[in-house]
Design a protein around this motif. Sequence first.
Motif, PDB file in Angstrom:
ATOM      1  N   ARG A 126       1.980   1.645  -3.442  1.00 55.90           N
ATOM      2  CA  ARG A 126       1.236   2.341  -4.307  1.00 55.90           C
ATOM      3  C   ARG A 126       0.661   3.729  -4.089  1.00 55.90           C
ATOM      4  O   ARG A 126       0.541   4.565  -5.011  1.00 55.90           O
ATOM      5  N   ASP A 158       0.892  -1.084   0.157  1.00 54.58           N
ATOM      6  CA  ASP A 158      -0.040  -0.013  -0.066  1.00 54.58           C
ATOM      7  C   ASP A 158       0.913   1.241  -0.050  1.00 54.58           C
ATOM      8  O   ASP A 158       0.620   2.214  -0.812  1.00 54.58           O
ATOM      9  N   GLY A 214      -6.960   1.246  -1.457  1.00 54.78           N
ATOM     10  CA  GLY A 214      -6.388   0.273  -1.198  1.00 54.78           C
ATOM     11  C   GLY A 214      -5.701   0.324   0.342  1.00 54.78           C
ATOM     12  O   GLY A 214      -5.902  -0.797   0.896  1.00 54.78           O
ATOM     13  N   THR A 217      -8.599  -0.615   2.648  1.00 59.79           N
ATOM     14  CA  THR A 217      -8.942  -1.893   2.565  1.00 59.79           C
ATOM     15  C   THR A 217      -8.036  -2.774   3.389  1.00 59.79           C
ATOM     16  O   THR A 217      -8.454  -3.432   4.380  1.00 59.79           O
ATOM     17  N   SER A 218      -6.952  -2.412   3.410  1.00 59.42           N
ATOM     18  CA  SER A 218      -5.936  -3.267   4.143  1.00 59.42           C
ATOM     19  C   SER A 218      -5.965  -2.750   5.690  1.00 59.42           C
ATOM     20  O   SER A 218      -6.049  -3.719   6.633  1.00 59.42           O
TER      21      SER A 218
END
Length: 482
Positions: free
Chosen positions: A170, A167, A232, A235-236
Amino acid sequence: MRWHTVYRRFVLGRHYRFAREALVPHFFDALTAYAMELSRLGIPRAEEAVAALRELRTLPLPSFTGEVEDVFFSIYAQLSEHWGEEVAGAIRRGLSRNDLDLTAFRAYLRDRVLALLGDFLRLREVLLRVAETHAGVPLVLRTHHRPAQPSTLDHYLLGVAALLERDFRRLRQALDTLDRCPLGASALAGNPYPVDRRRLAALLGFAGPVENTLDAVASGDYALELASALAGLGTSLSRFLTDLLALAERGAFVVGEGLAQGSSFMPQKRNPVVLEHARIYAGQLVGGMGTLASLNHNTPFTDLNDHSTGVLEPLTALLGSAEAALELTRVALEESQFEPALLLEELSPEVLASEAVDLLVRKGVPLAEAYRRVQGALPGVRPELLGVEREELIAWMSLEGFFARREVLGGVGPKARAEAMARAKKRLKEDRKALVALRARVRLARRLLAKGPEGFQAEEGEKATDQQGQVEGQEHQEEPRG
């Protein structure tokens, strides 16, 4: 011009207040850099404009009155009033609000992302520290919401750390797209004056210019990419927080006093609310992607408010939610404690049944037959039904034996875990060093702007040496946020 009260309320006034609060320094930076470049080209009164902008930025910008529509025209009006229309007009030679606005927007978002990356690194550091403190502490992990296999707390946390590292990458990639300067693109076709767009980008601390001048003012993918990276991350974090809440439910993770709240009715309650609030913020990150996609969807590839001005408030809210989610998760780890005994409360012979299958196979029993025998020996994996000695089965199915047999790369074996921890620490150090270098580049650019045209050449020659020195001197220091 007298603007309609509804338009003033929902558009002009709102945007002006946001820009006045968040964007003014970035507008002054961009205008100053542009005036410096025009001065280098010999444009009359441009050098005076540089001095005027430096003085004007020390004064408070007027509140919104409706006399001017945005922050740029407010700055321009004050330049005209106090330094004359020729000085004010000098900075408008070849300049459009299209490239100016997008430059200020990107600079603002770049600085916010740099600060957020610092928060991210602090969470990763705490995660590894907690993992190292609890090295070898066994727990039972679940698959499909049922007890599955033993692991260790550090092995689990290293798995979470690996997810968050991606993450982080990203988010860094989103920053790479964002970190490009539109200044000099003018309205969309390019500047009619021979400005050096690479020089403008360097003066503002960007990695370089947005090459195509239409792309510079028309693209909104930098916002989409940033929102996607944040989604993202959300979500993690939400998955990790859900695990911590499940552990807190049975007392295996005890949230610190300063992060828990009681009940107004039930005196026995001690609720791990910090985890819930962190998950709320994480959920907001996931939802933000839809907003940004909608602002870009079905818009023509031209300069439009939908994917320029329109993305700033949603992205600002998302970056605030990301900061909150990261920081709340970090303090939850720092201020809480795991209870080793309760982490293992679901340990049973059934959790290690796969080891009994493996023992039989190693003794020559076909896999399918071994699987059936172990199933038939449940519950408890009774050795008399397997045809093996009780002592041998107990030794084989011990936690120590289970871990010792899993020394593969990334496995739960002691050596594998130690090596994984060393690699994770190394990657964290490299990421911290890269972030320090990025921040150093922006600080150096602001110093160039403060020195003015006369100091640019000398400073530019020392740039690489200066940045490297800052990296080497600060890579182990915690830089304050923002």
